[in-house]
Design a protein around this motif. Sequence first.
Motif, short mmCIF file in Angstrom:
data_model
loop_
_atom_site.label_atom_id
_atom_site.label_comp_id
_atom_site.label_asym_id
_atom_site.label_seq_id
_atom_site.Cartn_x
_atom_site.Cartn_y
_atom_site.Cartn_z
N TRP B 9 18.04 5.32 -37.64
CA TRP B 9 18.49 5.56 -36.25
C TRP B 9 19.86 6.22 -36.26
O TRP B 9 20.10 7.17 -35.52
N LYS B 10 20.74 5.66 -37.10
CA LYS B 10 22.10 6.20 -37.16
C LYS B 10 22.08 7.67 -37.57
O LYS B 10 22.82 8.49 -37.02
N GLU B 11 21.22 7.98 -38.53
CA GLU B 11 21.10 9.37 -38.99
C GLU B 11 20.71 10.28 -37.82
O GLU B 11 21.33 11.33 -37.61
N MET B 12 19.71 9.87 -37.06
CA MET B 12 19.23 10.72 -35.97
C MET B 12 20.28 10.86 -34.86
O MET B 12 20.39 11.90 -34.24
N LEU B 13 21.04 9.80 -34.66
CA LEU B 13 22.07 9.85 -33.61
C LEU B 13 23.27 10.65 -34.07
O LEU B 13 23.78 11.51 -33.37
N ARG B 14 23.71 10.39 -35.33
CA ARG B 14 24.90 11.06 -35.83
C ARG B 14 24.68 12.55 -36.08
O ARG B 14 25.59 13.34 -35.95
N ARG B 15 23.45 12.89 -36.49
CA ARG B 15 23.20 14.31 -36.74
C ARG B 15 22.93 15.06 -35.44
O ARG B 15 22.60 16.22 -35.45
N LYS B 16 23.04 14.34 -34.34
CA LYS B 16 22.94 14.92 -32.99
C LYS B 16 21.57 15.51 -32.68
O LYS B 16 21.42 16.27 -31.73
N MET B 17 20.58 15.15 -33.51
CA MET B 17 19.22 15.66 -33.24
C MET B 17 18.75 15.17 -31.87
O MET B 17 18.23 15.92 -31.06
N LEU B 18 18.95 13.86 -31.69
CA LEU B 18 18.44 13.25 -30.47
C LEU B 18 19.27 13.71 -29.26
O LEU B 18 18.72 13.95 -28.18
N LEU B 19 20.56 13.86 -29.47
CA LEU B 19 21.44 14.27 -28.37
C LEU B 19 21.05 15.66 -27.87
O LEU B 19 20.88 15.89 -26.66
N ILE B 20 20.89 16.59 -28.82
CA ILE B 20 20.51 17.96 -28.46
C ILE B 20 19.17 17.94 -27.73
O ILE B 20 18.99 18.59 -26.69
#
Lengths: 324, 278
Positions: B9-20
């Motif tokens: 989860w942290k990876e997906m949030l920090r890499r901004k994948m989910l944000l974008i």
Amino acid sequence: MNPVTPAIQTHELSKIYDNGRGCRNITLTIGQGEAFGFLGPNGAGKSTFVKTLVGLVKPSGGAGSLLGHPIGSLEARQRIGYLPELYRYPEWLSGEEVMKMHAGLLGIKGEEAQKRIRNGLDEVGIGRRGTDRVKQYSKGMQQRLGLACALLGDPDILFLDEPSSAMDPVGRREVRELLLELKQRGKTLFLNSHLMEDVETVCDQMALMLNGDMIRGGSVEEMLKVKVRWRFKVGGFSPVLLEWLQEESGLNIGAAYPEKDSEAEWDAPVWLEAELENEDQAGRLNMLIVEQGMTLYESAMQREKLEDWFVQTVSGRDQRGERR
Amino acid sequence: MNTIITATWKEMLRRKMLLITLVLTALFLAVFWFIADTVALDEGGSMDLLGQFVRRSAILSLGFFFGGFVVAFLAIFSSFSVISGEAEQGVLQSVLTRPIPRWKWYIGRWIGYVSLIGAYALLLFVAIVWITSVHAGMSRNYHDIGISLLLFLGTVPALISASMLGSTLFSGIGNGVFMTMLYGAGWLGGMVEKVRGVLPVEPDVQQTLSRIGALLSLLMPADGLNRRMQYILTQGAGQTIPFLTGGSPPSNLFVGYAVIFTIFAFALGLWLFRRKDF
């Protein structure tokens, strides 16, 4: 933990890849608390052997155990720390978060985890930069973080694959000092390194690997002992005196000097060399040199460096892991 | 395993994948609102049931055309390099020597991706159905909506399982290309199936096209699940005859195949991962 149980034991352990490379029939025993240096040129199979020991690759043959537990088993992995040669930590995490993740994988939680993380980061010199993201770390910092992660579980055996290759001289020295301290604490160290000084300073045992085969092994002292050479810088030398010295001492003494045309040319100092077993022999030779009226400018032990030994041993052999 | 799920989860949030994805989704939903409003506009002041049905189907098709793609690409691009890519970068080597069984790592990563992307897919589904409902009305059959939601969510584990399997076999970038092609093949299968229904061709040609479409859909059943989901949303789960959908929707048998596909891809990936050298 039974102190008699070897820390690392392998019997004809092999890992052969499809391209024919890897390591073959490696048999060795490393006792608890020993520091073992593994040497060899690039592509010799050192990293493959370490990966087999830590359970990253499945052996093609043979067997091995860590503190009595089969290699690759959870029990064995519980007791080790491993710093891979080529690695990166997730760059979106901070150093502390990387440590926290590894603590979680080790089953260390809460206050204990926090304490170990703080101590670990301090021990390797990262300190407060632990809160920075890994992507802001230099290679050397990442290597320090790798070392901190390897030490996090307070392992009995540490496998370190080129632990200071990306560090500057200060960092290398710090790592060497840390390794010596870990050794004093009774940790078993398995050190893969191209930095001969690390192996020479830290290790008790060593082995040389070439093209997947372990071609030599033994204690560092033993391997280098037979090649302790002494050099004497003398004035007033002549070939007659050399013969006399050899007869009187019973030693094989060599001299490096060009052809001379006249006695006057012997005024320049000459280097004499001899392989000696101990310092007593050196003292006696010093005395004989002075007794014969020669001037002794310098007398020094030329203990062969591991690097010389390494180069001599591998020279003339295929050493890039080519298919055979 | 919680550590691995949290790290994913942290990876997906920090890499901004989910944000974008969320920002672009918000933009899409704003545009989709106006599209739905335009399509549903009743110029004559009254609308018959058939007209409302056609407009609702069109709005849902447009919404899930985007929804299907974005969920698929989010699933593929977040997980395509999870094994080979991390091994190439040297991330896995320090993790897999920890005293955890490899299967825990694999399942932890799988749960991490499926749960987060599944949550996103759930939000997207609710948003598309709500916007459609506001502009063109939706049936209040919650059973049908529930089944549709499950089918939409079902694409996530199918894609993640296939992507993680591919990641044990191919290099990071190679698997990205492979998965995109695979999803594209499944999508093409659906298009062939839709197009053949409106093409003025002989029955035997239609049959050949149908077979080609079905075979392509079997390669990656995610788009097939989407088509089935849209069919149920517009026609109802009880309908068995295709109606105004431009081709046959995937059958119950296909949905069963998709479940087996997911389980098989997951199990094979796990089996290969446990045997893999790093």
